[in-house]
Motif scaffolding. Structure first.
Motif, PDB file in Angstrom:
ATOM      1  N   ASP A 106       0.845  -1.198   0.000  1.00  0.00           N
ATOM      2  CA  ASP A 106       0.000   0.000   0.000  1.00  0.00           C
ATOM      3  C   ASP A 106       0.878   1.245   0.000  1.00  0.00           C
ATOM      4  OD1 ASP A 106      -0.848   0.270   3.518  1.00  0.00           O
ATOM      5  OD2 ASP A 106       0.904  -0.563   2.570  1.00  0.00           O
ATOM      6  N   ASP A 107       0.261   2.403   0.053  1.00  0.00           N
ATOM      7  CA  ASP A 107       0.971   3.676  -0.014  1.00  0.00           C
ATOM      8  C   ASP A 107       1.455   4.115   1.363  1.00  0.00           C
ATOM      9  OD1 ASP A 107       0.540   3.850  -2.737  1.00  0.00           O
ATOM     10  OD2 ASP A 107      -1.340   4.944  -2.513  1.00  0.00           O
ATOM     11  N   ARG A 108       2.258   3.263   1.982  1.00  0.00           N
ATOM     12  CA  ARG A 108       2.812   3.574   3.299  1.00  0.00           C
ATOM     13  C   ARG A 108       4.305   3.282   3.287  1.00  0.00           C
ATOM     14  NH1 ARG A 108      -1.141   1.977   7.882  1.00  0.00           N
ATOM     15  NH2 ARG A 108       0.531   0.610   8.497  1.00  0.00           N
ATOM     16  N   CYS A 109       4.992   3.833   4.276  1.00  0.00           N
ATOM     17  CA  CYS A 109       6.411   3.546   4.421  1.00  0.00           C
ATOM     18  C   CYS A 109       6.750   3.520   5.908  1.00  0.00           C
ATOM     19  CB  CYS A 109       7.258   4.590   3.696  1.00  0.00           C
ATOM     20  SG  CYS A 109       7.145   6.254   4.365  1.00  0.00           S
ATOM     21  N   GLN A 110       7.860   2.873   6.200  1.00  0.00           N
ATOM     22  CA  GLN A 110       8.379   2.892   7.563  1.00  0.00           C
ATOM     23  C   GLN A 110       9.579   3.824   7.573  1.00  0.00           C
ATOM     24  OE1 GLN A 110       8.733  -0.662  10.046  1.00  0.00           O
ATOM     25  NE2 GLN A 110      10.868  -0.092  10.352  1.00  0.00           N
ATOM     26  N   VAL A 111       9.529   4.832   8.435  1.00  0.00           N
ATOM     27  CA  VAL A 111      10.598   5.810   8.577  1.00  0.00           C
ATOM     28  C   VAL A 111      11.328   5.500   9.879  1.00  0.00           C
ATOM     29  CG1 VAL A 111      11.156   8.262   8.735  1.00  0.00           C
ATOM     30  CG2 VAL A 111       9.164   7.519   7.415  1.00  0.00           C
ATOM     31  N   VAL A 123      14.136   5.001  16.432  1.00  0.00           N
ATOM     32  CA  VAL A 123      12.680   5.096  16.425  1.00  0.00           C
ATOM     33  C   VAL A 123      12.188   4.793  15.020  1.00  0.00           C
ATOM     34  CG1 VAL A 123      10.711   6.636  16.737  1.00  0.00           C
ATOM     35  CG2 VAL A 123      12.671   6.833  18.251  1.00  0.00           C
ATOM     36  N   ALA A 124      11.169   3.937  14.918  1.00  0.00           N
ATOM     37  CA  ALA A 124      10.558   3.616  13.624  1.00  0.00           C
ATOM     38  C   ALA A 124       9.086   4.001  13.662  1.00  0.00           C
ATOM     39  CB  ALA A 124      10.716   2.130  13.315  1.00  0.00           C
ATOM     40  N   VAL A 125       8.631   4.674  12.614  1.00  0.00           N
ATOM     41  CA  VAL A 125       7.269   5.181  12.522  1.00  0.00           C
ATOM     42  C   VAL A 125       6.721   4.829  11.142  1.00  0.00           C
ATOM     43  CG1 VAL A 125       5.850   7.267  12.550  1.00  0.00           C
ATOM     44  CG2 VAL A 125       7.841   7.112  14.055  1.00  0.00           C
ATOM     45  N   THR A 126       5.484   4.382  11.080  1.00  0.00           N
ATOM     46  CA  THR A 126       4.832   4.110   9.804  1.00  0.00           C
ATOM     47  C   THR A 126       3.933   5.287   9.449  1.00  0.00           C
ATOM     48  OG1 THR A 126       4.897   1.737  10.206  1.00  0.00           O
ATOM     49  CG2 THR A 126       3.327   2.517   8.560  1.00  0.00           C
ATOM     50  N   VAL A 127       4.085   5.775   8.212  1.00  0.00           N
ATOM     51  CA  VAL A 127       3.294   6.909   7.733  1.00  0.00           C
ATOM     52  C   VAL A 127       2.874   6.657   6.288  1.00  0.00           C
ATOM     53  CG1 VAL A 127       4.357   8.643   9.236  1.00  0.00           C
ATOM     54  CG2 VAL A 127       5.356   8.171   7.006  1.00  0.00           C
TER      55      VAL A 127
END
Length: 153
Positions: A106-111, A123-127
């Motif tokens: 899908d149109d998401r990424c993990q930063v 720190v990992a964040v999904t946006v």
């Protein structure tokens, strides 16, 4: 007159955000007796910035600085990301490392932001990451260059 801060990187949505806010140019300085020449060079011809992470679970900030070369590398990282590749920006350098991994489904990424020198925290964040984000990201980079036209010594 000080310029207003500019968000060089702004990834947000679904209650999560990762921002790299540029506050302005760092004054050039000579090394003091207590710091090495390489530490003083980090402040020469650099931009002061701050990573800001905000989620329902974790909130934090991390100071950083960027050189003209870091901005050029961000341009290359954006190009790779826009071509559908995961990126690692500033990995192995003196400043925090930024990773963006695309989700194929899908149109998401993990930063992921890794502070390898001060707090030793990752720190990992999904946006969400939609196509329109890229135009805005390139515009933000151009705005930083126009606002603070840095040159290497």
């Amino acid at each position: 007159m000080a310029e207003d801060p500019i968000d060089l990187i702004r990834l947000e949505g679904e209650g999560n955000s990762v921002i790299l806010r540029i506050a302005g140019e760092v004054e050039r300085k000579r090394p003091t007796e207590s710091e090495s020449e390489s530490e003083a060079e980090a402040g020469a011809c650099s931009l002061a910035g701050e990573f800001l992470v905000d989620t329902p679970f974790v909130r934090g900030s991390l100071k950083t600085w960027l050189s003209p070369e870091d901005l050029r590398q961000w341009q290359h990282a954006l190009d790779s990301l826009d071509a559908g590749q995961d990126i690692a920006w500033c990995e192995g350098q003196r400043i925090p490392w930024l990773y963006i991994e695309l989700d194929d489904d899908d149109d998401r990424c993990q930063v992921t932001i890794k502070d390898h020198s001060m707090s030793l925290t990752t720190v990992a964040v999904t946006v969400p990451l939609v196509d329109a984000w890229f135009d805005d990201a390139y515009r933000r980079l151009d705005l930083v260059w126009k606002t603070w036209p840095m040159t290497e010594d």
